[in-house]
Design a protein around this motif. Structure first.
Motif, PDB file in Angstrom:
ATOM      1  N   ARG A 169      33.267  50.169  53.519  1.00 12.76           N
ATOM      2  CA  ARG A 169      33.649  51.009  52.366  1.00 12.76           C
ATOM      3  C   ARG A 169      35.036  51.675  52.640  1.00 12.76           C
ATOM      4  O   ARG A 169      35.914  51.662  51.736  1.00 12.76           O
ATOM      5  CB  ARG A 169      32.673  52.215  52.072  1.00 12.76           C
ATOM      6  N   GLY A 170      35.380  52.178  53.712  1.00 10.65           N
ATOM      7  CA  GLY A 170      36.535  52.801  54.042  1.00 10.65           C
ATOM      8  C   GLY A 170      37.802  52.048  53.765  1.00 10.65           C
ATOM      9  O   GLY A 170      38.650  52.069  53.274  1.00 10.65           O
ATOM     10  N   VAL A 171      37.408  50.765  54.427  1.00 16.77           N
ATOM     11  CA  VAL A 171      38.592  49.573  54.324  1.00 16.77           C
ATOM     12  C   VAL A 171      38.775  49.166  52.820  1.00 16.77           C
ATOM     13  O   VAL A 171      39.770  49.183  52.353  1.00 16.77           O
ATOM     14  CB  VAL A 171      38.081  48.475  55.236  1.00 16.77           C
ATOM     15  N   VAL A 172      37.696  48.895  52.243  1.00 16.82           N
ATOM     16  CA  VAL A 172      37.651  48.759  50.763  1.00 16.82           C
ATOM     17  C   VAL A 172      38.391  49.562  50.022  1.00 16.82           C
ATOM     18  O   VAL A 172      39.347  49.255  48.944  1.00 16.82           O
ATOM     19  CB  VAL A 172      36.427  48.181  50.170  1.00 16.82           C
ATOM     20  N   GLU A 173      38.251  50.828  50.107  1.00 16.54           N
ATOM     21  CA  GLU A 173      38.818  52.090  49.649  1.00 16.54           C
ATOM     22  C   GLU A 173      40.354  51.769  49.999  1.00 16.54           C
ATOM     23  O   GLU A 173      41.232  52.023  48.837  1.00 16.54           O
ATOM     24  CB  GLU A 173      38.313  53.252  49.856  1.00 16.54           C
ATOM     25  N   GLN A 174      40.728  51.660  51.061  1.00 15.18           N
ATOM     26  CA  GLN A 174      42.100  51.757  51.332  1.00 15.18           C
ATOM     27  C   GLN A 174      42.904  50.210  50.647  1.00 15.18           C
ATOM     28  O   GLN A 174      44.027  50.518  50.199  1.00 15.18           O
ATOM     29  CB  GLN A 174      42.057  51.275  52.987  1.00 15.18           C
TER      30      GLN A 174
ATOM     31  N   TRP B 215      41.995  49.051  47.933  1.00 16.07           N
ATOM     32  CA  TRP B 215      42.129  49.554  46.331  1.00 16.07           C
ATOM     33  C   TRP B 215      43.271  50.318  46.245  1.00 16.07           C
ATOM     34  O   TRP B 215      44.120  49.968  45.387  1.00 16.07           O
ATOM     35  CB  TRP B 215      40.676  50.235  46.001  1.00 16.07           C
ATOM     36  N   GLN B 216      43.537  51.451  47.058  1.00 14.46           N
ATOM     37  CA  GLN B 216      44.724  52.040  46.888  1.00 14.46           C
ATOM     38  C   GLN B 216      46.094  51.389  46.961  1.00 14.46           C
ATOM     39  O   GLN B 216      46.872  51.777  46.256  1.00 14.46           O
ATOM     40  CB  GLN B 216      44.699  53.098  48.120  1.00 14.46           C
ATOM     41  N   HIS B 217      46.147  50.330  47.602  1.00 13.58           N
ATOM     42  CA  HIS B 217      47.270  49.690  47.918  1.00 13.58           C
ATOM     43  C   HIS B 217      47.527  48.341  47.107  1.00 13.58           C
ATOM     44  O   HIS B 217      48.423  47.709  47.276  1.00 13.58           O
ATOM     45  CB  HIS B 217      47.525  49.338  49.429  1.00 13.58           C
ATOM     46  N   ALA B 218      46.594  48.094  46.271  1.00 14.16           N
ATOM     47  CA  ALA B 218      46.555  46.690  45.270  1.00 14.16           C
ATOM     48  C   ALA B 218      47.487  46.777  44.493  1.00 14.16           C
ATOM     49  O   ALA B 218      48.055  47.912  43.994  1.00 14.16           O
ATOM     50  CB  ALA B 218      45.202  46.684  44.681  1.00 14.16           C
ATOM     51  N   THR B 219      48.117  45.532  44.175  1.00 11.09           N
ATOM     52  CA  THR B 219      49.337  45.586  42.997  1.00 11.09           C
ATOM     53  C   THR B 219      48.671  45.743  41.665  1.00 11.09           C
ATOM     54  O   THR B 219      49.257  46.533  41.055  1.00 11.09           O
ATOM     55  CB  THR B 219      49.753  43.973  43.355  1.00 11.09           C
ATOM     56  N   VAL B 220      47.538  45.300  41.542  1.00 10.78           N
ATOM     57  CA  VAL B 220      46.910  45.451  40.119  1.00 10.78           C
ATOM     58  C   VAL B 220      45.672  46.143  40.367  1.00 10.78           C
ATOM     59  O   VAL B 220      44.812  45.529  41.273  1.00 10.78           O
ATOM     60  CB  VAL B 220      46.672  44.127  39.236  1.00 10.78           C
TER      61      VAL B 220
ATOM     62  N   PRO C  18      44.461  46.365  57.132  1.00  8.22           N
ATOM     63  CA  PRO C  18      43.136  46.339  56.444  1.00  8.22           C
ATOM     64  C   PRO C  18      42.412  45.099  56.236  1.00  8.22           C
ATOM     65  O   PRO C  18      41.335  44.876  56.542  1.00  8.22           O
ATOM     66  CB  PRO C  18      43.179  47.216  55.289  1.00  8.22           C
ATOM     67  N   LEU C  19      43.417  44.172  56.135  1.00  6.71           N
ATOM     68  CA  LEU C  19      42.994  42.856  55.994  1.00  6.71           C
ATOM     69  C   LEU C  19      42.521  42.092  57.097  1.00  6.71           C
ATOM     70  O   LEU C  19      41.546  41.434  57.239  1.00  6.71           O
ATOM     71  CB  LEU C  19      44.050  41.800  55.305  1.00  6.71           C
TER      72      LEU C  19
ATOM     73  N   ILE D 285      40.630  38.676  56.988  1.00  9.95           N
ATOM     74  CA  ILE D 285      41.381  38.075  55.792  1.00  9.95           C
ATOM     75  C   ILE D 285      42.785  37.788  56.054  1.00  9.95           C
ATOM     76  O   ILE D 285      43.431  38.467  56.462  1.00  9.95           O
ATOM     77  CB  ILE D 285      41.165  38.906  54.661  1.00  9.95           C
ATOM     78  N   PHE D 286      42.908  36.434  56.313  1.00 12.28           N
ATOM     79  CA  PHE D 286      44.463  36.012  56.662  1.00 12.28           C
ATOM     80  C   PHE D 286      44.699  34.940  55.817  1.00 12.28           C
ATOM     81  O   PHE D 286      46.121  34.537  55.957  1.00 12.28           O
ATOM     82  CB  PHE D 286      44.294  35.380  58.035  1.00 12.28           C
ATOM     83  N   ALA D 287      44.347  34.384  54.747  1.00  6.25           N
ATOM     84  CA  ALA D 287      44.730  33.249  53.883  1.00  6.25           C
ATOM     85  C   ALA D 287      44.574  33.460  52.633  1.00  6.25           C
ATOM     86  O   ALA D 287      43.728  34.301  52.035  1.00  6.25           O
ATOM     87  CB  ALA D 287      44.108  31.911  54.276  1.00  6.25           C
ATOM     88  N   THR D 288      45.295  32.898  51.646  1.00  8.74           N
ATOM     89  CA  THR D 288      45.084  32.792  50.251  1.00  8.74           C
ATOM     90  C   THR D 288      44.647  31.662  49.682  1.00  8.74           C
ATOM     91  O   THR D 288      44.911  30.625  50.187  1.00  8.74           O
ATOM     92  CB  THR D 288      46.413  33.484  49.564  1.00  8.74           C
ATOM     93  N   PRO D 289      43.668  31.799  48.451  1.00  6.49           N
ATOM     94  CA  PRO D 289      42.904  32.738  47.757  1.00  6.49           C
ATOM     95  C   PRO D 289      42.052  33.228  48.829  1.00  6.49           C
ATOM     96  O   PRO D 289      41.355  32.227  49.253  1.00  6.49           O
ATOM     97  CB  PRO D 289      42.665  32.563  46.604  1.00  6.49           C
ATOM     98  N   THR D 290      41.765  34.544  48.678  1.00  6.40           N
ATOM     99  CA  THR D 290      40.456  35.157  49.486  1.00  6.40           C
ATOM    100  C   THR D 290      40.094  36.028  48.317  1.00  6.40           C
ATOM    101  O   THR D 290      40.791  36.791  47.750  1.00  6.40           O
ATOM    102  CB  THR D 290      40.715  35.758  50.659  1.00  6.40           C
ATOM    103  N   THR D 291      38.716  36.003  48.355  1.00  9.12           N
ATOM    104  CA  THR D 291      38.075  37.112  47.205  1.00  9.12           C
ATOM    105  C   THR D 291      37.095  37.936  47.996  1.00  9.12           C
ATOM    106  O   THR D 291      36.226  37.291  48.799  1.00  9.12           O
ATOM    107  CB  THR D 291      37.366  36.384  46.117  1.00  9.12           C
ATOM    108  N   LEU D 292      37.235  39.060  47.738  1.00  5.78           N
ATOM    109  CA  LEU D 292      36.334  40.228  48.553  1.00  5.78           C
ATOM    110  C   LEU D 292      35.355  40.651  47.390  1.00  5.78           C
ATOM    111  O   LEU D 292      35.813  41.351  46.335  1.00  5.78           O
ATOM    112  CB  LEU D 292      37.038  41.368  49.100  1.00  5.78           C
ATOM    113  N   VAL D 293      34.086  40.690  47.278  1.00  8.96           N
ATOM    114  CA  VAL D 293      33.262  41.278  46.428  1.00  8.96           C
ATOM    115  C   VAL D 293      32.511  42.525  47.037  1.00  8.96           C
ATOM    116  O   VAL D 293      32.103  42.203  48.482  1.00  8.96           O
ATOM    117  CB  VAL D 293      32.224  40.748  45.659  1.00  8.96           C
TER     118      VAL D 293
END
Length: 156
Positions: free
Chosen positions: A8-13, A15-20, A115-116, A121-129
């Motif tokens: 959860r803490g990593v996901v919150e981080q 979220w804070q730094h996301a472009t959109v 955090p990635l 997570i090292f490649a694109t696209p990658t989706t995290l739910v």
């Protein structure tokens, strides 16, 4: 697909730094890691409208996070990050349609990669739910159809 827990803490981080960032990240979150020169990212971004609709209704939090894999994409990512956040999604979609933004005098920085790395997570696209209440989620590497992302959001 890979399951993750207690992040959860990593996901919150992230979220804070996301472009959109759109919607309510307090319950369930979907984050798409993208590179502007990734053709599979372009395909996935073209299909996100159902996720955007859910986010705009406050049902989920949806985010796009810069993960520059192609060095030539870096200036384009930085230019988009110079825009006000509410214009960035439109700019990303426009870039994929051939419109290139150039910002002069902007000091934008790319979001942190640490955090990635913690999530593998090292490649694109990658989706995290991620389900923030249950502290569990799934990571999809590679192109993932939006219906699979929605299915995962409903199951976690």
């Amino acid at each position: 697909m890979r399951e993750i827990r207690f992040a959860r803490g990593v996901v919150e981080q992230l979220w804070q730094h996301a472009t959109v960032r759109i919607g309510n990240p307090s319950r369930r979150v979907a984050i798409l890691f993208f590179d502007l020169l990734c053709p599979f990212c372009k395909k996935e971004v073209a299909e996100i409208d159902p996720l955007l609709g859910a986010a705009e209704r406050g049902l989920i939090g949806f985010a796009l996070y810069d993960l520059v894999v192609h060095d030539e994409a870096k200036p384009h990512h930085l230019n988009i990050r110079c825009l006000p956040e509410e214009r960035r999604l439109e700019a990303i979609r426009s870039f994929y349609s051939g419109v290139v933004y150039t910002m002069l005098g902007c000091n934008a920085q790319l979001p942190p990669l640490e955090p990635l790395a913690r999530l593998g997570i090292f490649a694109t696209p990658t989706t995290l739910v991620y389900n923030m209440e249950k502290d569990v989620g799934r990571i999809f590497a590679g192109y993932t159809p939006v219906d699979k992302v929605i299915e995962a959001l409903l199951k976690i």
